[in-house]
Design a protein around this motif. Structure first.
Motif, PDB file in Angstrom:
ATOM      1  N   ASP A 192       1.214  -1.221  -0.012  1.00 49.26           N
ATOM      2  CA  ASP A 192      -0.269  -0.057  -0.020  1.00 49.26           C
ATOM      3  C   ASP A 192       1.148   1.586  -0.292  1.00 49.26           C
ATOM      4  N   ILE A 193       0.531   1.823  -0.809  1.00 51.69           N
ATOM      5  CA  ILE A 193       1.435   3.632  -0.716  1.00 51.69           C
ATOM      6  C   ILE A 193       0.460   4.421  -0.524  1.00 51.69           C
ATOM      7  N   HIS A 194      -0.744   4.549  -0.581  1.00 54.48           N
ATOM      8  CA  HIS A 194      -1.907   6.101   0.196  1.00 54.48           C
ATOM      9  C   HIS A 194      -0.135   6.015   1.157  1.00 54.48           C
ATOM     10  N   GLU A 195      -0.102   7.424   2.026  1.00 59.61           N
ATOM     11  CA  GLU A 195       0.591   8.052   2.643  1.00 59.61           C
ATOM     12  C   GLU A 195      -0.063   9.191   3.384  1.00 59.61           C
ATOM     13  N   ILE A 196      -0.613   9.923   2.718  1.00 58.07           N
ATOM     14  CA  ILE A 196      -2.155  11.509   3.842  1.00 58.07           C
ATOM     15  C   ILE A 196      -2.278  10.972   5.213  1.00 58.07           C
ATOM     16  N   VAL A 256      -0.448   1.160  12.315  1.00 60.21           N
ATOM     17  CA  VAL A 256      -0.350   0.798  10.921  1.00 60.21           C
ATOM     18  C   VAL A 256      -1.431   1.627  10.187  1.00 60.21           C
ATOM     19  N   SER A 257      -1.023   1.670   9.107  1.00 62.16           N
ATOM     20  CA  SER A 257      -2.050   2.470   8.105  1.00 62.16           C
ATOM     21  C   SER A 257      -2.020   1.196   7.037  1.00 62.16           C
ATOM     22  N   ALA A 258      -3.657   1.200   6.710  1.00 62.91           N
ATOM     23  CA  ALA A 258      -4.295   0.817   5.021  1.00 62.91           C
ATOM     24  C   ALA A 258      -5.621   1.396   4.271  1.00 62.91           C
TER      25      ALA A 258
HETATM   26 CO1  B1M Z   1      -5.671   5.406  -4.098  1.00 61.73          CO
HETATM   27  N1  B1M Z   1      -7.281   4.354  -3.344  1.00 61.73           N
HETATM   28  N2  B1M Z   1      -5.757   4.199  -5.656  1.00 61.73           N
HETATM   29  N3  B1M Z   1      -4.472   6.646  -4.132  1.00 61.73           N
HETATM   30  N4  B1M Z   1      -6.873   7.077  -2.961  1.00 61.73           N
HETATM   31  C1  B1M Z   1      -8.519   4.549  -2.376  1.00 61.73           C
HETATM   32  C2  B1M Z   1      -8.022   4.752  -1.331  1.00 61.73           C
HETATM   33  C3  B1M Z   1     -10.375   5.050  -3.184  1.00 61.73           C
HETATM   34  C4  B1M Z   1     -11.238   4.715  -1.879  1.00 61.73           C
HETATM   35  C5  B1M Z   1     -10.599   5.324  -4.272  1.00 61.73           C
HETATM   36  C6  B1M Z   1     -11.815   4.732  -4.601  1.00 61.73           C
HETATM   37  O1  B1M Z   1     -12.420   4.177  -4.979  1.00 61.73           O
HETATM   38  N5  B1M Z   1     -13.163   5.966  -3.808  1.00 61.73           N
HETATM   39  C7  B1M Z   1      -9.464   2.886  -3.704  1.00 61.73           C
HETATM   40  C8  B1M Z   1      -9.344   1.655  -2.520  1.00 61.73           C
HETATM   41  C9  B1M Z   1     -10.533   1.233  -2.957  1.00 61.73           C
HETATM   42  C10 B1M Z   1     -10.484  -0.298  -1.398  1.00 61.73           C
HETATM   43  O2  B1M Z   1      -9.677  -0.319  -1.699  1.00 61.73           O
HETATM   44  N6  B1M Z   1     -12.154  -0.412  -1.022  1.00 61.73           N
HETATM   45  C11 B1M Z   1      -7.784   3.485  -4.214  1.00 61.73           C
HETATM   46  C12 B1M Z   1      -7.375   2.385  -5.192  1.00 61.73           C
HETATM   47  C13 B1M Z   1      -9.044   1.540  -6.354  1.00 61.73           C
HETATM   48  C14 B1M Z   1      -6.159   3.021  -5.693  1.00 61.73           C
HETATM   49  C15 B1M Z   1      -5.365   1.713  -6.264  1.00 61.73           C
HETATM   50  C16 B1M Z   1      -5.674   0.663  -6.969  1.00 61.73           C
HETATM   51  C17 B1M Z   1      -5.506   2.571  -8.357  1.00 61.73           C
HETATM   52  C18 B1M Z   1      -5.037   1.897  -8.766  1.00 61.73           C
HETATM   53  O3  B1M Z   1      -3.931   1.793  -9.627  1.00 61.73           O
HETATM   54  N7  B1M Z   1      -6.098   1.613  -9.928  1.00 61.73           N
HETATM   55  C19 B1M Z   1      -4.203   2.237  -6.422  1.00 61.73           C
HETATM   56  C20 B1M Z   1      -3.308   1.661  -5.490  1.00 61.73           C
HETATM   57  C21 B1M Z   1      -1.772   1.923  -5.051  1.00 61.73           C
HETATM   58  C22 B1M Z   1      -1.244   1.110  -3.815  1.00 61.73           C
HETATM   59  O4  B1M Z   1      -1.276   1.528  -2.692  1.00 61.73           O
HETATM   60  N8  B1M Z   1      -1.100   0.373  -4.260  1.00 61.73           N
HETATM   61  C23 B1M Z   1      -3.957   3.550  -5.891  1.00 61.73           C
HETATM   62  C24 B1M Z   1      -3.220   4.806  -5.958  1.00 61.73           C
HETATM   63  C25 B1M Z   1      -2.889   6.035  -4.995  1.00 61.73           C
HETATM   64  C26 B1M Z   1      -2.477   7.208  -5.648  1.00 61.73           C
HETATM   65  C27 B1M Z   1      -1.218   7.166  -5.564  1.00 61.73           C
HETATM   66  C28 B1M Z   1      -3.394   7.870  -6.511  1.00 61.73           C
HETATM   67  C29 B1M Z   1      -3.260   8.299  -4.093  1.00 61.73           C
HETATM   68  C30 B1M Z   1      -2.044   8.170  -2.966  1.00 61.73           C
HETATM   69  C31 B1M Z   1      -1.028   9.230  -2.603  1.00 61.73           C
HETATM   70  C32 B1M Z   1      -0.206   9.390  -1.579  1.00 61.73           C
HETATM   71  O5  B1M Z   1      -1.015   8.878  -0.381  1.00 61.73           O
HETATM   72  N9  B1M Z   1       0.993   9.641  -1.726  1.00 61.73           N
HETATM   73  C33 B1M Z   1      -4.466   7.788  -3.779  1.00 61.73           C
HETATM   74  C34 B1M Z   1      -5.565   8.668  -3.102  1.00 61.73           C
HETATM   75  C35 B1M Z   1      -5.093   9.806  -2.931  1.00 61.73           C
HETATM   76  C36 B1M Z   1      -6.633   7.768  -2.479  1.00 61.73           C
HETATM   77  C37 B1M Z   1      -7.711   8.505  -2.300  1.00 61.73           C
HETATM   78  C38 B1M Z   1      -8.653   9.649  -2.931  1.00 61.73           C
HETATM   79  C39 B1M Z   1      -6.972   9.730  -0.795  1.00 61.73           C
HETATM   80  C40 B1M Z   1      -7.017   9.434   0.017  1.00 61.73           C
HETATM   81  C41 B1M Z   1      -6.336  10.392   1.103  1.00 61.73           C
HETATM   82  O6  B1M Z   1      -5.001  10.676   1.297  1.00 61.73           O
HETATM   83  N10 B1M Z   1      -7.420  10.838   1.543  1.00 61.73           N
HETATM   84  C42 B1M Z   1      -8.857   7.489  -1.922  1.00 61.73           C
HETATM   85  C43 B1M Z   1     -10.148   8.095  -1.827  1.00 61.73           C
HETATM   86  C44 B1M Z   1     -10.586   8.041  -0.131  1.00 61.73           C
HETATM   87  O7  B1M Z   1     -10.159   7.889   0.707  1.00 61.73           O
HETATM   88  N11 B1M Z   1     -11.830   7.522   0.571  1.00 61.73           N
HETATM   89  C45 B1M Z   1      -8.075   6.474  -2.672  1.00 61.73           C
HETATM   90  C46 B1M Z   1      -7.072  11.673   2.998  1.00 61.73           C
HETATM   91  C47 B1M Z   1      -6.481  11.347   3.232  1.00 61.73           C
HETATM   92  C48 B1M Z   1      -6.696  12.381   4.720  1.00 61.73           C
HETATM   93  O8  B1M Z   1      -7.454  10.007   4.711  1.00 61.73           O
HETATM   94  O9  B1M Z   1      -5.970   8.269   3.933  1.00 61.73           O
HETATM   95  O10 B1M Z   1      -8.406   8.468   5.096  1.00 61.73           O
HETATM   96  P1  B1M Z   1      -7.538   8.665   5.336  1.00 61.73           P
HETATM   97  O11 B1M Z   1      -7.227   9.042   6.135  1.00 61.73           O
HETATM   98  C49 B1M Z   1      -7.393   9.443   7.805  1.00 61.73           C
HETATM   99  C50 B1M Z   1      -8.378   7.813   8.042  1.00 61.73           C
HETATM  100  O12 B1M Z   1      -8.365   7.056   7.651  1.00 61.73           O
HETATM  101  C51 B1M Z   1      -7.266   7.943   9.725  1.00 61.73           C
HETATM  102  O13 B1M Z   1      -6.831   9.664   9.955  1.00 61.73           O
HETATM  103  C52 B1M Z   1      -6.832  10.457   8.957  1.00 61.73           C
HETATM  104  C53 B1M Z   1      -6.849  11.395   9.056  1.00 61.73           C
HETATM  105  O14 B1M Z   1      -7.729  11.654   9.555  1.00 61.73           O
HETATM  106  N12 B1M Z   1      -5.903   6.627   9.386  1.00 61.73           N
HETATM  107  C54 B1M Z   1      -5.626   6.140  10.574  1.00 61.73           C
HETATM  108  C55 B1M Z   1      -5.667   6.656   8.001  1.00 61.73           C
HETATM  109  N13 B1M Z   1      -4.243   5.568   8.515  1.00 61.73           N
HETATM  110  C56 B1M Z   1      -4.406   6.115  10.066  1.00 61.73           C
HETATM  111  C57 B1M Z   1      -3.189   5.121  10.630  1.00 61.73           C
HETATM  112  C58 B1M Z   1      -3.940   5.136  11.879  1.00 61.73           C
HETATM  113  C59 B1M Z   1      -4.684   5.404  12.827  1.00 61.73           C
HETATM  114  C60 B1M Z   1      -5.844   6.647  11.635  1.00 61.73           C
HETATM  115  O15 B1M Z   1      -3.528   4.438  13.236  1.00 61.73           O
HETATM  116  C61 B1M Z   1      -2.381   4.153  12.626  1.00 61.73           C
END
Ligand code: B1M
Length: 224
Positions: free
Chosen positions: A103-107, A149-151
Motif C-alpha cells: 500500500d502506497i497511500h501515505e497522506i 499501521v495504516s491501510a
Molecule cells: Co487510491 N484508492 N489507489 N490513491 N486513493 C482510494 C483509497 C480508494 C478508496 C479510491 C476509490 O476507489 N474511491 C480506492 C480503494 C478501494 C478499496 O480498496 N476499497 C483506491 C484505489 C483503488 C487505488 C489504486 C488501486 C488505483 C489504481 O491503481 N487503479 C492505487 C493503489 C496503489 C497502492 O497503494 N498499491 C491507488 C493509488 C493512489 C494514489 C497513488 C494516486 C494516491 C495516493 C498518494 C499518496 O498517498 N501519496 C491515491 C489517493 C489520493 C486516494 C484517495 C482519493 C484519497 C486518500 C487520502 O489521502 N485521503 C482515496 C479515496 C478516499 O480515501 N476517499 C483512494 C485523505 C486522508 C487524510 O484520509 O487516508 O483516510 P485517510 O486517513 C484518515 C483516516 O483514514 C485515518 O486518519 C486519517 C486522517 O483523518 N487514518 C488512520 C489513516 N491511517 C491511520 C492510521 C491510524 C489511525 C488512523 O493508526 C495507525
C-alpha cells in the motif's frame, strides 16, 4: 471569509493544483485559521470528493495523483506549524508508524504522525509499503510503546494482521500496543486481527495513543 478560503482549499485538491493549495495554506496561517481546521475542513473534504469521483469513473489515476500532490503541497506548509506544538511538551511515548505492505497511500498516515508529534509523541515513520518484520525490527530498535499501521485498500488491510503476527513472533507483542486505521478499517477488523485499538481519524489516533500510555503506566504500577 473563512468559509470561502475553506471552499477554495477543497477546490484546489479537486483541481490537483499544488501552487494554489500551498498559497492558500500560507494565507490561512497569516489569517489565523488553525492548521488542523484547514486540513480537516478544507483539504480533506477535497480528497473525499476526489475519491468519490474516482469510484464513479469521473476521475482517473493521474487526476488522483495530482490531487495527492496538491495535498502534499498544503501539508508542507501546515505540517511545521503543527509540529511546533509538540516541542513544548514532555515526551508522551514512542510510536513506530507506517503504511502496510503493498500500500502506497501515505497522506492519512502522515497526518496521524504529525498530530502524534504535535501532542508530544516521538514518531518513527517507516513510510509506505512496510512489511510486518520491518515494523517489528524498528519497534525493538527504538523500544516502541505503540506500533501504528495504516491501510487504505481492502486488499492491504489484511497485511495489518501480518504486523501483529510479526510482533508476536519477535516476542514483542506483550510490550507493544498495536493501533490500526485507514479508510476501510473498522473496530471490528481491529478486534478480529488482535490489534489493541482502532482510530477513525488522526485526532482519535492521538486519544487512543494516550489511552494506551495510561494503560501501560497502570500495568507498571500494578507490577511494582
Ligand atoms: Co487510491 N484508492 N489507489 N490513491 N486513493 C482510494 C483509497 C480508494 C478508496 C479510491 C476509490 O476507489 N474511491 C480506492 C480503494 C478501494 C478499496 O480498496 N476499497 C483506491 C484505489 C483503488 C487505488 C489504486 C488501486 C488505483 C489504481 O491503481 N487503479 C492505487 C493503489 C496503489 C497502492 O497503494 N498499491 C491507488 C493509488 C493512489 C494514489 C497513488 C494516486 C494516491 C495516493 C498518494 C499518496 O498517498 N501519496 C491515491 C489517493 C489520493 C486516494 C484517495 C482519493 C484519497 C486518500 C487520502 O489521502 N485521503 C482515496 C479515496 C478516499 O480515501 N476517499 C483512494 C485523505 C486522508 C487524510 O484520509 O487516508 O483516510 P485517510 O486517513 C484518515 C483516516 O483514514 C485515518 O486518519 C486519517 C486522517 O483523518 N487514518 C488512520 C489513516 N491511517 C491511520 C492510521 C491510524 C489511525 C488512523 O493508526 C495507525
Amino acid at each position: 471569509m473563512f468559509d470561502n478560503t475553506l471552499k477554495d482549499m477543497r477546490q484546489s485538491i479537486i483541481d490537483g493544483a499544488p501552487d494554489t493549495a500551498s498559497s492558500l495554506a500560507q494565507q490561512a496561517l497569516a489569517g489565523g485559521i488553525a492548521p488542523i481546521d484547514a486540513i480537516n475542513n478544507g483539504y480533506v473534504p477535497g480528497m473525499h470528493d476526489v475519491g468519490e469521483q474516482f469510484a464513479k469513473g469521473q476521475m482517473f489515476l493521474p487526476d488522483m495523483m495530482a490531487s495527492a500532490e496538491a495535498m502534499r503541497a498544503a501539508m508542507a506548509v501546515l505540517d511545521p506549524e503543527l509540529r511546533k506544538l509538540g516541542t513544548e511538551r514532555p515526551m508522551a511515548g514512542v510510536v513506530v508508524l507506517g503504511t502496510t505492505k503493498g500500500d502506497i497511500h501515505e497522506i492519512g498516515k502522515i497526518l496521524v504522525g504529525t498530530l502524534l508529534t504535535a501532542h508530544g509523541f516521538q514518531v518513527h515513520d517507516l513510510g509506505v509499503d512496510v512489511a510486518g518484520e520491518k515494523f517489528a525490527a524498528k519497534a525493538r530498535e527504538v523500544n516502541a510503546d505503540i506500533v501504528g499501521v495504516s491501510a487504505l485498500l481492502t486488499t492491504t488491510m489484511r497485511s495489518q494482521k501480518g504486523v501483529v503476527e510479526a510482533l508476536e513472533e519477535s516476542g514483542l507483542r506483550a510490550q507493544v500496543k498495536v493501533m490500526v486505521g485507514g479508510a476501510p478499517v473498522t473496530k471490528r477488523w481491529a478486534d478480529e486481527i488482535g490489534a489493541d485499538g482502532y482510530a477513525p481519524n488522526a485526532m482519535a489516533a492521538v486519544e487512543l495513543a494516550r489511552q494506551f500510555m495510561q494503560q501501560k503506566s497502570q500495568t507498571v504500577v500494578e507490577l511494582l
